[in-house]
Write a protein that holds these residues in place. Structure first.
Motif, PDB file in Angstrom:
ATOM      1  N   ARG A 162     -11.020  20.173  19.881  1.00 17.68           N
ATOM      2  CA  ARG A 162      -9.855  19.926  20.742  1.00 17.68           C
ATOM      3  C   ARG A 162     -10.196  20.190  22.207  1.00 17.68           C
ATOM      4  NH1 ARG A 162      -3.603  22.170  20.093  1.00 17.68           N
ATOM      5  NH2 ARG A 162      -2.967  21.711  22.238  1.00 17.68           N
TER       6      ARG A 162
ATOM      7  N   LYS B 215       3.642  18.209  29.111  1.00 14.49           N
ATOM      8  CA  LYS B 215       2.458  18.671  28.374  1.00 14.49           C
ATOM      9  C   LYS B 215       1.710  17.503  27.725  1.00 14.49           C
ATOM     10  CE  LYS B 215       4.361  23.262  27.479  1.00 14.49           C
ATOM     11  NZ  LYS B 215       4.723  24.282  26.445  1.00 14.49           N
ATOM     12  N   CYS B 216       1.449  16.502  28.535  1.00 18.99           N
ATOM     13  CA  CYS B 216       0.750  15.321  28.041  1.00 18.99           C
ATOM     14  C   CYS B 216      -0.001  14.652  29.186  1.00 18.99           C
ATOM     15  CB  CYS B 216       1.740  14.335  27.421  1.00 18.99           C
ATOM     16  SG  CYS B 216       2.864  13.587  28.653  1.00 18.99           S
TER      17      CYS B 216
ATOM     18  N   THR C 258      -0.653  12.851  23.895  1.00 16.12           N
ATOM     19  CA  THR C 258      -0.169  14.210  23.679  1.00 16.12           C
ATOM     20  C   THR C 258      -1.026  14.852  22.595  1.00 16.12           C
ATOM     21  OG1 THR C 258       2.096  13.525  24.209  1.00 16.12           O
ATOM     22  CG2 THR C 258       1.822  15.645  23.081  1.00 16.12           C
TER      23      THR C 258
ATOM     24  N   ASN D  78      -1.454  18.189  20.216  1.00 17.44           N
ATOM     25  CA  ASN D  78      -0.881  19.439  19.725  1.00 17.44           C
ATOM     26  C   ASN D  78      -1.366  19.696  18.294  1.00 17.44           C
ATOM     27  OD1 ASN D  78       0.831  17.940  17.930  1.00 17.44           O
ATOM     28  ND2 ASN D  78       2.347  17.693  19.568  1.00 17.44           N
ATOM     29  N   SER D  79      -0.820  20.712  17.671  1.00 17.78           N
ATOM     30  CA  SER D  79      -1.293  21.108  16.342  1.00 17.78           C
ATOM     31  C   SER D  79      -0.997  20.067  15.265  1.00 17.78           C
ATOM     32  CB  SER D  79      -0.665  22.447  15.945  1.00 17.78           C
ATOM     33  OG  SER D  79       0.751  22.358  15.971  1.00 17.78           O
TER      34      SER D  79
END
Length: 205
Positions: free
Chosen positions: A87, A145-146, A159, A161-162
């Motif tokens: 990541r 947040k992207c 984007t 994320n988890s």
């Protein structure tokens, strides 16, 4: 004078040919070894047994601006079995504002709108049922947040994320994961196409 000029030119050409042919296999081996040895210190930094030092080295190399170091760090990170390192490498890659080549597998898509939906966006092209878009990554949108695309700097393009990696350029909505080969693989919906379309993004040249 013309004869003198011709002879001088011939001698220079012969000299250049002689120099060009003077490299022996041993000379080339030494040159290859030197080139590899010059890179080894960086590889050693990436392979540091301390995970934090290794991650820091990868991040610094990705941000260095040196294309050779960037490629080495990106390949190291994307092929790592560690999800955190993968990541970090991908996000470091996005920060360099690359152009992503999105490849859509339309071989099993029956919807007739697939072709027109691909070719009308992002200078899209179609080749034997496979569609291609080239979408440039833009700035990071802190509030969302992207990452945006440089074509549309106000909306999310990628984007992370988890739950995965979500790609939402104009007229497309997809989710992907980083594969073991360092490729983004996923599927999504293209505007006006009723079927889900598989797609990939090659990250390592």
């Amino acid at each position: 004078m013309k004869l003198v000029y011709f002879l001088a030119t011939a001698i220079l050409a012969f000299g250049e040919t002689t120099v060009a042919q003077s490299l022996s296999p041993e000379d080339i081996t030494k040159m290859v070894d030197k080139q590899i040895n010059d890179l080894n210190p960086y590889q050693a930094l990436l392979n540091d047994p301390d995970p934090q030092r290794s991650l820091s080295a990868m991040t610094i190399m990705l941000e260095s601006g040196d294309e050779s170091l960037r490629r080495m760090a990106l390949e190291f990170g994307l092929l790592s079995p560690n999800a955190t390192v993968k990541r970090a490498a991908f996000e470091g890659f996005l920060a360099t504002a690359p152009i992503l080549s999105m490849k859509f597998d339309g071989s099993a898509v029956k919807d007739s709108d697939f072709a027109s939906s691909i070719t009308r966006e992002y200078s899209g092209t179609l080749d034997n049922g496979t569609g291609y878009w080239r979408v440039p990554v833009g700035p990071f949108l802190t509030d969302h947040k992207c990452y945006a695309s440089s074509i549309d700097k106000n909306n999310c393009f990628i984007t992370v994320n988890s739950d995965g990696i979500f790609l939402t350029p104009r007229r497309f909505n997809g989710r992907a994961v980083l594969s073991d080969t360092g490729t983004l693989e996923g599927s999504g919906t293209v505007y006006q196409v009723d079927e889900t379309v598989p797609f990939t993004v090659q990250l390592i040249d």
